[in-house]
Design a protein around this motif. Structure first.
Motif, PDB file in Angstrom:
ATOM      1  N   GLY A  79      26.800  24.022  20.799  1.00  0.00           N
ATOM      2  CA  GLY A  79      25.513  24.525  21.247  1.00  0.00           C
ATOM      3  C   GLY A  79      25.687  25.416  22.452  1.00  0.00           C
ATOM      4  O   GLY A  79      26.799  25.845  22.794  1.00  0.00           O
ATOM      5  N   TYR A  80      24.562  25.696  23.099  1.00  0.00           N
ATOM      6  CA  TYR A  80      24.547  26.472  24.331  1.00  0.00           C
ATOM      7  C   TYR A  80      23.918  25.602  25.414  1.00  0.00           C
ATOM      8  O   TYR A  80      22.696  25.419  25.435  1.00  0.00           O
ATOM      9  CB  TYR A  80      23.743  27.762  24.161  1.00  0.00           C
ATOM     10  N   SER A  81      24.744  25.052  26.287  1.00  0.00           N
ATOM     11  CA  SER A  81      24.246  24.222  27.388  1.00  0.00           C
ATOM     12  C   SER A  81      24.474  24.950  28.700  1.00  0.00           C
ATOM     13  O   SER A  81      25.576  25.468  28.944  1.00  0.00           O
ATOM     14  CB  SER A  81      24.963  22.865  27.410  1.00  0.00           C
ATOM     15  N   PHE A  82      23.446  24.964  29.554  1.00  0.00           N
ATOM     16  CA  PHE A  82      23.552  25.703  30.803  1.00  0.00           C
ATOM     17  C   PHE A  82      23.438  24.830  32.046  1.00  0.00           C
ATOM     18  O   PHE A  82      23.581  25.329  33.157  1.00  0.00           O
ATOM     19  CB  PHE A  82      22.520  26.831  30.830  1.00  0.00           C
ATOM     20  N   ASP A  83      23.182  23.542  31.882  1.00  0.00           N
ATOM     21  CA  ASP A  83      23.248  22.646  33.033  1.00  0.00           C
ATOM     22  C   ASP A  83      23.483  21.231  32.534  1.00  0.00           C
ATOM     23  O   ASP A  83      23.198  20.891  31.376  1.00  0.00           O
ATOM     24  CB  ASP A  83      21.967  22.710  33.866  1.00  0.00           C
ATOM     25  N   VAL A  84      24.014  20.392  33.437  1.00  0.00           N
ATOM     26  CA  VAL A  84      24.372  19.019  33.103  1.00  0.00           C
ATOM     27  C   VAL A  84      24.310  18.181  34.373  1.00  0.00           C
ATOM     28  O   VAL A  84      24.530  18.682  35.473  1.00  0.00           O
ATOM     29  CB  VAL A  84      25.800  18.961  32.490  1.00  0.00           C
ATOM     30  N   ASP A  85      23.964  16.903  34.228  1.00  0.00           N
ATOM     31  CA  ASP A  85      24.035  15.994  35.365  1.00  0.00           C
ATOM     32  C   ASP A  85      24.164  14.561  34.864  1.00  0.00           C
ATOM     33  O   ASP A  85      23.819  14.243  33.721  1.00  0.00           O
ATOM     34  CB  ASP A  85      22.813  16.119  36.268  1.00  0.00           C
ATOM     35  N   TRP A  86      24.662  13.714  35.759  1.00  0.00           N
ATOM     36  CA  TRP A  86      24.844  12.299  35.494  1.00  0.00           C
ATOM     37  C   TRP A  86      23.680  11.502  36.070  1.00  0.00           C
ATOM     38  O   TRP A  86      23.171  11.824  37.139  1.00  0.00           O
ATOM     39  CB  TRP A  86      26.119  11.782  36.148  1.00  0.00           C
ATOM     40  N   ALA A  87      23.284  10.420  35.389  1.00  0.00           N
ATOM     41  CA  ALA A  87      22.289   9.481  35.912  1.00  0.00           C
ATOM     42  C   ALA A  87      22.278   8.249  35.016  1.00  0.00           C
ATOM     43  O   ALA A  87      22.567   8.333  33.815  1.00  0.00           O
ATOM     44  CB  ALA A  87      20.899  10.109  35.962  1.00  0.00           C
ATOM     45  N   ASP A  88      21.901   7.121  35.582  1.00  0.00           N
ATOM     46  CA  ASP A  88      21.806   5.880  34.814  1.00  0.00           C
ATOM     47  C   ASP A  88      20.406   5.793  34.214  1.00  0.00           C
ATOM     48  O   ASP A  88      19.518   5.141  34.759  1.00  0.00           O
ATOM     49  CB  ASP A  88      22.101   4.686  35.721  1.00  0.00           C
ATOM     50  N   PHE A  89      20.199   6.436  33.087  1.00  0.00           N
ATOM     51  CA  PHE A  89      18.869   6.512  32.484  1.00  0.00           C
ATOM     52  C   PHE A  89      18.385   5.176  31.941  1.00  0.00           C
ATOM     53  O   PHE A  89      17.186   4.899  31.928  1.00  0.00           O
ATOM     54  CB  PHE A  89      18.863   7.550  31.354  1.00  0.00           C
TER      55      PHE A  89
END
Length: 420
Positions: free
Chosen positions: A232-242
């Motif tokens: 795909g095309y991903s332009f941002d990412v982050d970690w979190a305990d959802f």
């Protein structure tokens, strides 16, 4: 952020009040034009009882480093007890450099005292102690290679050697287009791991976003240990305990497909997303994401800026947990940087956002609900907003707000508080 568009502006003075540091001369004197402040913007905070003095609406600091500002973050790089500013330049326009603006007794220097040796098409960055020596290091996306859109970029890691970054990266991986990345300890081994958003949607085929495991010594192995289930095309990412199980999950802001969350199952990332934004809420052109509990229900929410250059909606949108249903939208042409932060000291998360050639805006959180119109906007309305960060720089009550600006020679900028 990524664009082919080039604009020209007349040579006028940038927004400067009493600078935190540096000469009063316009950054346009260094060879480029600096857009002027304009516009009759809201000044009323709606009768709010602010715990901190309100942010000034005119920037008090503008950097004098020429280039296309893109990634940016505050960090105490020299371990002297105050935060410095790290900015990456380049984007998709021309190779730029990684820079550090030192905080000297509450004032950021106007010209960077540290500059990387070799330029690159740098995107966003993250900061953290990747080799566990007590000093903050920098990890930065290299969006494009030397051949621009015909050559993929990669990732570079700059290690902090006793308070000063090395001039060249000590760990490099290439072979994919990446505009953003994020550090987080996926397997809880005490070493930071690296999630990478991958994709370039102008001229190239979709690709797999991925995760690299940190070795605790400043490297991230020879190959990724996890990939998204589909290209795909991903332009941002982050970690979190959802899901609240104590393990960091990972979220991606995507283009041409719904945004996604993958679940971390005791150190192993799920093969398929546990959540994907509904097709009915598209089209999607995710640029930047932010994570936090906006509505105060104890579960995390996800804010994403959806650009509209390639057919997206041109909005900043909030999906509320635990089911991540779309719960708030605000129009923003060419939506770009977004952040969730407590701007007024009332202990809830407000929404800060910007776009290309726009003001920086803040939506107030009132009782767990975001307002429909900004309570604060910068007087400068033509910033190409790339990244936002928030820290106490000058020692006065309340943190300051920083933005990186893609407009060449316009300078990155910071807004400070009024008198306490």
């Amino acid at each position: 952020m990524w664009m082919f568009i080039v604009i020209a502006c007349g040579e006028v003075e940038p927004d400067r009040a009493q600078p935190l540091s540096g000469p009063e001369a316009s950054v346009a004197d260094s060879g480029g034009a600096a857009p002027s402040d304009s516009g009759d913007l809201p000044q009323d905070t709606g009768g709010l009882d602010l715990s901190w003095p309100e942010l000034e609406r005119t920037a008090v600091w503008v950097s004098e480093h020429a280039g296309y500002g893109t990634g940016g973050a505050f960090a105490d790089m020299d371990a002297d007890g105050d935060v410095d500013l790290v900015v990456a330049h380049g984007n998709d326009m021309e190779p730029g450099r990684l820079t550090v603006f030192d905080n000297r007794e509450g004032e950021l220097e106007a010209e960077a005292s540290w500059v990387s040796r070799d330029p690159a098409y740098y995107g966003h960055l993250d900061v953290g102690d990747v080799n566990n020596d007590g000093y903050i290091d920098v990890v930065v996306s290299r969006f494009l290679g030397a051949g621009r859109f015909e050559e993929p970029g990669g990732i570079e890691v700059f290690i902090n050697r006793g308070g000063v970054l090395e001039e060249t990266p000590s760990w490099v991986v290439s072979g994919f287009f990446s505009f953003s990345l994020a550090l987080g300890d996926m397997d809880r081994d005490g070493s930071l791991d690296l999630a990478v958003a991958v994709g370039e949607s102008y001229e190239n085929e979709p690709d797999f976003s991925r995760i690299f495991l940190g070795d605790g010594e400043g490297g991230f192995g020879e190959a990724a240990v996890w990939f998204t289930d589909a290209p795909g095309y991903s332009f941002d990412v982050d970690w979190a305990d959802f899901d609240g199980d104590g393990w960091l999950d990972v979220a991606f802001a995507n283009q041409q497909d719904g945004h996604t969350i993958y679940q971390n199952r005791e150190g192993i990332m799920s093969a398929l997303p546990i959540w994907k934004a509904a097709d009915a809420d598209g089209p999607y052109e995710g640029n930047t994401l932010a994570i936090g509990d906006v509505d105060g229900d104890g579960t995390l929410d996800l804010a994403v800026s959806d650009n509209d250059q390639l057919g997206g909606v041109g909005e900043v949108r909030l999906w509320c947990g635990p089911d991540w249903e779309l719960c708030h939208t605000v129009p923003q042409p060419y939506a770009s940087a977004v952040a969730l932060l407590d701007w007024d000291g009332d202990e809830d998360l407000d929404l800060v956002y910007g776009g290309w050639w726009s003001a920086v805006s803040i939506l107030e959180n009132r009782g767990g609900r975001l307002g429909s119109s900004p309570v604060w906007q910068s007087t400068k309305t033509d910033i190409v907003v790339e990244a936002l960060d928030w820290a106490e720089v000058d020692g006065w009550p309340g943190p300051e707000l920083m933005v990186t600006d893609w407009t060449k020679n316009s300078g990155n900028r910071l807004w400070a508080r009024g008198d306490p």
